[in-house]
Design a protein around this motif. Structure first.
Motif, PDB file in Angstrom:
ATOM      1  N   GLY A 179       0.837  -1.193   0.000  1.00 31.47           N
ATOM      2  CA  GLY A 179       0.000   0.000   0.000  1.00 31.47           C
ATOM      3  C   GLY A 179       0.871   1.241   0.000  1.00 31.47           C
ATOM      4  O   GLY A 179       1.746   1.393   0.858  1.00 31.47           O
ATOM      5  N   LEU A 180       0.645   2.125  -0.974  1.00 35.19           N
ATOM      6  CA  LEU A 180       1.450   3.335  -1.073  1.00 35.19           C
ATOM      7  C   LEU A 180       0.617   4.428  -1.749  1.00 35.19           C
ATOM      8  O   LEU A 180       0.822   4.754  -2.913  1.00 35.19           O
ATOM      9  CB  LEU A 180       2.730   3.063  -1.869  1.00 35.19           C
ATOM     10  N   ALA A 181      -0.320   4.983  -0.998  1.00 37.41           N
ATOM     11  CA  ALA A 181      -1.194   6.038  -1.528  1.00 37.41           C
ATOM     12  C   ALA A 181      -0.562   7.393  -1.231  1.00 37.41           C
ATOM     13  O   ALA A 181      -1.032   8.149  -0.377  1.00 37.41           O
ATOM     14  CB  ALA A 181      -2.584   5.932  -0.916  1.00 37.41           C
ATOM     15  N   GLU A 182       0.517   7.707  -1.956  1.00 35.90           N
ATOM     16  CA  GLU A 182       1.275   8.926  -1.709  1.00 35.90           C
ATOM     17  C   GLU A 182       1.538   9.654  -3.024  1.00 35.90           C
ATOM     18  O   GLU A 182       1.646   9.027  -4.083  1.00 35.90           O
ATOM     19  CB  GLU A 182       2.591   8.595  -1.013  1.00 35.90           C
ATOM     20  N   PRO A 183       1.662  10.984  -3.000  1.00 38.47           N
ATOM     21  CA  PRO A 183       1.780  11.756  -4.237  1.00 38.47           C
ATOM     22  C   PRO A 183       3.127  11.663  -4.930  1.00 38.47           C
ATOM     23  O   PRO A 183       3.224  12.000  -6.107  1.00 38.47           O
ATOM     24  CB  PRO A 183       1.506  13.198  -3.777  1.00 38.47           C
ATOM     25  N   ASP A 184       4.178  11.219  -4.253  1.00 35.52           N
ATOM     26  CA  ASP A 184       5.503  11.188  -4.875  1.00 35.52           C
ATOM     27  C   ASP A 184       5.917   9.770  -5.267  1.00 35.52           C
ATOM     28  O   ASP A 184       7.059   9.351  -5.070  1.00 35.52           O
ATOM     29  CB  ASP A 184       6.550  11.815  -3.955  1.00 35.52           C
ATOM     30  N   LEU A 185       4.991   9.027  -5.850  1.00 36.16           N
ATOM     31  CA  LEU A 185       5.280   7.646  -6.249  1.00 36.16           C
ATOM     32  C   LEU A 185       6.417   7.584  -7.269  1.00 36.16           C
ATOM     33  O   LEU A 185       7.178   6.609  -7.287  1.00 36.16           O
ATOM     34  CB  LEU A 185       4.020   7.007  -6.834  1.00 36.16           C
ATOM     35  N   HIS A 186       6.534   8.585  -8.123  1.00 38.48           N
ATOM     36  CA  HIS A 186       7.594   8.576  -9.131  1.00 38.48           C
ATOM     37  C   HIS A 186       8.974   8.659  -8.493  1.00 38.48           C
ATOM     38  O   HIS A 186       9.971   8.297  -9.134  1.00 38.48           O
ATOM     39  CB  HIS A 186       7.389   9.728 -10.114  1.00 38.48           C
ATOM     40  N   ARG A 187       9.041   9.118  -7.272  1.00 37.61           N
ATOM     41  CA  ARG A 187      10.326   9.155  -6.566  1.00 37.61           C
ATOM     42  C   ARG A 187      10.541   7.915  -5.705  1.00 37.61           C
ATOM     43  O   ARG A 187      11.680   7.441  -5.575  1.00 37.61           O
ATOM     44  CB  ARG A 187      10.402  10.403  -5.686  1.00 37.61           C
ATOM     45  N   LYS A 188       9.477   7.388  -5.115  1.00 35.46           N
ATOM     46  CA  LYS A 188       9.621   6.274  -4.175  1.00 35.46           C
ATOM     47  C   LYS A 188       9.679   4.911  -4.857  1.00 35.46           C
ATOM     48  O   LYS A 188      10.402   4.017  -4.399  1.00 35.46           O
ATOM     49  CB  LYS A 188       8.478   6.302  -3.167  1.00 35.46           C
ATOM     50  N   LEU A 189       8.937   4.726  -5.928  1.00 36.46           N
ATOM     51  CA  LEU A 189       8.869   3.395  -6.530  1.00 36.46           C
ATOM     52  C   LEU A 189      10.194   2.926  -7.136  1.00 36.46           C
ATOM     53  O   LEU A 189      10.489   1.726  -7.077  1.00 36.46           O
ATOM     54  CB  LEU A 189       7.746   3.335  -7.562  1.00 36.46           C
ATOM     55  N   PRO A 190      11.010   3.797  -7.715  1.00 37.75           N
ATOM     56  CA  PRO A 190      12.306   3.298  -8.207  1.00 37.75           C
ATOM     57  C   PRO A 190      13.178   2.669  -7.128  1.00 37.75           C
ATOM     58  O   PRO A 190      14.042   1.842  -7.430  1.00 37.75           O
ATOM     59  CB  PRO A 190      12.962   4.567  -8.784  1.00 37.75           C
ATOM     60  N   ASP A 191      12.945   3.023  -5.876  1.00 39.02           N
ATOM     61  CA  ASP A 191      13.698   2.403  -4.777  1.00 39.02           C
ATOM     62  C   ASP A 191      13.122   1.044  -4.378  1.00 39.02           C
ATOM     63  O   ASP A 191      13.743   0.312  -3.606  1.00 39.02           O
ATOM     64  CB  ASP A 191      13.690   3.320  -3.547  1.00 39.02           C
TER      65      ASP A 191
END
Length: 224
Positions: free
Chosen positions: A61-73
């Motif tokens: 679960g990751l309902a956050e606005p900066d997914l483009h920054r967090k998902l690459p990690d």
């Protein structure tokens, strides 16, 4: 290479979560290692995961606005990331981050003109006959933020027939979407309530969901 897909639409209730879960299972059965990201506060994908006592692939679960920054990690070691994106009309910031990350945007639509009308709502304050569409303008905005354009396709789900048709409501909706500039996938997902919405453990052998995943993978391979 990690494939990155986002299930997205302006409105809720179009089959994003169901498609996300079964597409991830189909990818797993095709030999890939999928990761499903539930970015919707409704947590439908996580609920399905918990109800089944877990799948053979992870759901986070990751309902956050900066997914483009967090998902690459987080996408190391997986072949496919699928994001269940919340409806754009209420969660534009989260949707924007998801679409900045994902290279393929999949827009699920049921074959009814009512669903098409919901999808092509004008922006707030614009006249119904303005020729402006909120979802398309949102897509254009996010495409401008990306280094390279995303592949945008429509997936017809809950169709009346199991194959692409030349006449009838499925074909009429396909034509209406193509007239708006969308490319519609050849594979359709027919309405099988017992197989999809009522299933606790997703299974996809012999189903159109397996063909849908292969069509999406083939598209990406053709553009490399």
């Amino acid at each position: 290479m990690t494939h990155t897909w986002a299930l997205v639409n302006l409105k809720p209730g179009v089959g994003k979560s169901t498609t996300a879960v079964f597409a991830a299972q189909a990818a797993y059965e095709e030999g890939l290692k999928p990761l499903l990201v539930d970015a919707d506060d409704g947590r439908s994908c996580l609920a399905a995961y918990n109800r089944a006592d877990g799948f053979k692939w992870p759901v986070i679960g990751l309902a956050e606005p900066d997914l483009h920054r967090k998902l690459p990690d987080l996408d190391g070691g997986v072949d496919l990331v699928i994001i269940d994106v919340p409806q754009v009309e209420d969660h534009a910031r989260i949707a924007r981050g998801a679409l900045r990350y994902a290279d393929t945007w999949i827009v699920p639509v049921a074959p009814s003109h009512y669903e098409v009308d919901r999808m092509f709502e004008p922006p707030r304050g614009a006249a119904d006959d303005s020729g402006r569409y909120r979802l398309l303008e949102f897509f254009e905005e996010v495409q401008d933020m990306r280094r390279s354009p995303a592949d945008v396709v429509v997936s017809l789900n809950r169709t009346n027939r199991a194959k692409r048709t030349k006449t009838g409501p499925d074909a009429e909706v396909r034509e209406a979407l193509e007239d708006k500039g969308f490319e519609v996938l050849n594979t359709v997902i027919p309405w099988h309530d017992d197989r999809f919405r009522q299933a606790i453990l997703p299974r996809t052998p012999g189903t159109n969901m397996r063909r849908l995943v292969r069509e999406l993978l083939d598209r990406k391979g053709a553009t490399q």
